[in-house]
Enzyme design. Structure first.
Site, short mmCIF file in Angstrom:
data_model
loop_
_atom_site.label_atom_id
_atom_site.label_comp_id
_atom_site.label_asym_id
_atom_site.label_seq_id
_atom_site.Cartn_x
_atom_site.Cartn_y
_atom_site.Cartn_z
N GLY A 89 0.80 -1.23 0.00
CA GLY A 89 0.00 0.00 0.00
C GLY A 89 0.83 1.27 0.00
N LYS A 106 3.96 17.26 -4.23
CA LYS A 106 4.25 17.60 -2.83
C LYS A 106 5.08 18.87 -2.75
CE LYS A 106 4.04 12.78 -1.43
NZ LYS A 106 4.66 11.62 -0.86
N GLY A 143 2.12 4.49 3.71
CA GLY A 143 1.57 3.33 4.42
C GLY A 143 0.15 3.62 4.86
N1 LIG Z 1 -0.91 5.04 0.42
C1 LIG Z 1 -0.21 5.98 1.06
O1 LIG Z 1 0.79 5.69 1.74
C2 LIG Z 1 -0.63 7.41 0.97
C3 LIG Z 1 -1.67 7.78 0.17
N2 LIG Z 1 -2.03 9.10 0.09
C4 LIG Z 1 -3.11 9.43 -0.80
O2 LIG Z 1 -4.30 8.75 -0.42
C5 LIG Z 1 -5.12 8.53 -1.56
C6 LIG Z 1 -5.60 7.09 -1.58
O3 LIG Z 1 -4.49 6.21 -1.67
P1 LIG Z 1 -4.70 4.63 -1.50
O4 LIG Z 1 -5.68 4.35 -0.43
O5 LIG Z 1 -3.34 4.06 -1.39
O6 LIG Z 1 -5.34 4.25 -2.93
P2 LIG Z 1 -6.19 2.91 -3.29
O7 LIG Z 1 -6.03 2.69 -4.75
O8 LIG Z 1 -5.86 1.82 -2.35
O9 LIG Z 1 -7.72 3.36 -3.01
C7 LIG Z 1 -8.36 4.32 -3.80
C8 LIG Z 1 -9.84 4.26 -3.48
O10 LIG Z 1 -10.47 5.37 -4.14
C9 LIG Z 1 -11.60 4.87 -4.86
N3 LIG Z 1 -11.91 5.74 -5.98
C10 LIG Z 1 -11.25 5.90 -7.14
N4 LIG Z 1 -11.87 6.83 -7.91
C11 LIG Z 1 -12.94 7.26 -7.20
C12 LIG Z 1 -13.98 8.20 -7.45
N5 LIG Z 1 -14.02 8.89 -8.58
N6 LIG Z 1 -14.92 8.41 -6.50
C13 LIG Z 1 -14.89 7.70 -5.34
N7 LIG Z 1 -13.94 6.79 -5.05
C14 LIG Z 1 -12.98 6.56 -5.96
C15 LIG Z 1 -11.18 3.47 -5.30
O11 LIG Z 1 -12.32 2.74 -5.70
P3 LIG Z 1 -12.21 1.57 -6.82
O12 LIG Z 1 -11.65 0.40 -6.07
O13 LIG Z 1 -13.63 1.38 -7.24
O14 LIG Z 1 -11.32 2.08 -7.89
C16 LIG Z 1 -10.54 3.00 -3.99
O15 LIG Z 1 -11.54 2.62 -3.07
C17 LIG Z 1 -4.25 8.93 -2.78
O16 LIG Z 1 -4.64 10.20 -3.22
C18 LIG Z 1 -2.84 8.97 -2.23
O17 LIG Z 1 -2.01 9.92 -2.87
C19 LIG Z 1 -1.43 10.07 0.81
C20 LIG Z 1 -0.41 9.77 1.65
C21 LIG Z 1 0.13 8.42 1.77
N1 LIG Z 2 2.80 7.45 -3.18
C1 LIG Z 2 3.07 8.30 -2.08
C2 LIG Z 2 2.19 7.95 -0.94
C3 LIG Z 2 1.95 9.15 -0.16
O1 LIG Z 2 1.68 10.22 -0.61
C4 LIG Z 2 4.53 8.16 -1.64
O2 LIG Z 2 5.13 7.20 -2.07
O3 LIG Z 2 5.03 8.98 -0.90
#
Ligand SMILES: NC(=O)C1=CN([C@@H]2O[C@H](COP(=O)(O)OP(=O)(O)OC[C@H]3O[C@@H](n4cnc5c(N)ncnc54)[C@H](OP(=O)(O)O)[C@@H]3O)[C@@H](O)[C@H]2O)C=CC1
Ligand SMILES: N[C@@H](CC=O)C(=O)O
Length: 363
Positions: free
Chosen positions: A203, A221, A337
């Site tokens: 993740g 960022k 994460g």
């Molecule tokens: N992972 C990390 O460590 C970090 C992540 N982030 C941010 O958090 C956000 C989510 O990341 P992450 O959880 O890893 O991503 P995932 O791919 O695990 O989850 C994304 C989710 O968003 C849903 N989704 C996509 N498009 C839409 C839409 N148009 N409307 C509603 N829901 C939607 C997806 O649904 P479906 O399954 O149907 O596509 C899925 O449930 C990103 O913007 C990322 O940059 C920020 C900091 C750290």
């Molecule tokens: N993809 C991003 C997750 C958090 O924003 C990263 O690797 O730092």
């Protein structure tokens, strides 16, 4: 007891950890502060699960069995019909679709908490419009996880600025996934493409990992930091070195990229071969505030430097300011994460809940 109603967009890595952390903290932690966080609606890209009470621990099964197609207008209708108050839209997607609805949500009484970086990295005009809207409707917009996941990066920049210090330069390793990839690569046991697969399963990457590998996520960022420091930058102002081979970007779909991911290994091998044995690779971002210059690129550093010694998904933010002189304020810790990011989102949510419940926080 105040009830905060969270509408959660995105139930992937971060979104699902947010739900589980809320369910865990409601009784033991939030109730003692005079509020409770309910999650009456959760959605993914096509389906929504509505629950006029709140989610329970079986939310994944409920979502599977009872979710239905939705439009943003349906969500607004539902919260109005059930007279839900203290609304917060949490954006845990990486999609611009939901960002296109931020203004409408604000007009309908929602505060916004975003892990999604897109709203803050679109044009400066939209950046300003969003803030004007937030002010006009007396709402809050918090996005601390946009930079450094759960690390206190934006709050540190703000507090330096608000106390009269002047931030001169910000430099460091801003990507958790790229940090993990290059830390693992320097162990020399596995090809880059294999480590990438591992990082995705844990993740750490964006849903499309090319957003990380192309430097776009780091550039976003850096842009958000620049804007926080009052520079009216656009994404185009940032010089970016992409690690994605040309044939796997642009017109190529994510499926095609996944099928041909081994081609990435040749590109990375060239960088590995160009460095000496006591060096490692690090993907670094730098903003020179005075010169108004911003770049993100892959560099070689000594294994024993503070950059070379970074472990796991660790980020390093070095903030140089007028008062701190040549010794920067340094922030180090996990930069990606599910759990750490969800905790960061919860910090934003709790700040909104505390202001609604009129709780004096320690700070
Ligand atoms: N992972 C990390 O460590 C970090 C992540 N982030 C941010 O958090 C956000 C989510 O990341 P992450 O959880 O890893 O991503 P995932 O791919 O695990 O989850 C994304 C989710 O968003 C849903 N989704 C996509 N498009 C839409 C839409 N148009 N409307 C509603 N829901 C939607 C997806 O649904 P479906 O399954 O149907 O596509 C899925 O449930 C990103 O913007 C990322 O940059 C920020 C900091 C750290
Ligand atoms: N993809 C991003 C997750 C958090 O924003 C990263 O690797 O730092």
């Amino acid at each position: 007891m105040k009830t905060i109603n969270v509408i959660l967009f995105g139930i992937g890595n971060v979104g699902s950890a947010i739900i589980n952390q809320i369910l865990q903290a409601n009784d033991q932690v939030f109730n003692k502060q005079g509020f409770q966080i309910n999650v009456p609606i959760i959605v993914n890209s096509s389906l929504a699960f509505y629950n006029s009470n709140s989610l329970g621990h079986n939310w994944e099964t409920d979502f599977k069995n009872f979710s239905v197609p939705y439009k943003i207008e349906d969500i607004i209708k539902f919260v109005k019909h059930h007279e839900l108050e203290n609304l917060v839209a949490v954006d845990a997607t990486a999609s611009s679709n939901i960002v296109n609805s931020y203004l409408l949500l604000i007009e309908n009484g929602f505060h916004i908490v975003a892990a999604n970086k897109i709203a803050n990295s679109l044009s400066y005009d939209f950046y300003a419009q969003l803030r004007n809207h937030i002010k006009a409707y007396n709402r809050k917009f918090y996005y601390s996880t946009n930079v450094g996941a759960g690390l206190p990066v934006l709050s540190t920049l703000r507090s330096l600025k608000e106390s009269g210090d002047e931030v001169l330069k910000v430099r460091g390793v801003f990507s958790g996934s790229l940090s993990f990839l290059f830390n693992q690569l320097s162990e020399g046991e596995r090809p880059f493409s294999n480590i990438l697969k591992h990082a995705r399963n844990l993740g750490y990457t964006e849903p499309d990992p090319r957003i990380d590998l192309s430097g776009q996520d780091v550039a976003r960022k850096l842009l958000i930091i620049a804007r926080e420091l009052d520079l009216k930058f656009e994404l185009e102002h940032i010089e970016v070195q992409s690690l994605v081979p040309k044939q796997l970007n642009g017109q190529t779909s994510l499926e095609q990229f996944n099928a041909r991911v081994l081609e990435l290994d040749c590109t990375i091998e060239q960088f590995v071969n160009a460095k000496s044995t006591n060096e490692v690779l690090r993907y670094v971002a730098e903003l020179d505030v005075k010169e108004q210059q911003a770049k993100v690129k892959l560099i070689t550093v000594s294994k024993n430097s503070n950059y070379g010694l970074l472990q796991g998904t660790n980020n390093l933010f070095e903030i140089y300011s007028k008062q701190y002189g040549n010794e920067p304020v340094s922030i180090v810790g996990a930069g990606a994460g599910r759990e750490v990011t969800a905790t960061g989102v919860l910090k934003d949510l709790v700040a909104i809940a505390q202001s609604i419940a009129n709780v004096q926080s320690y700070f």
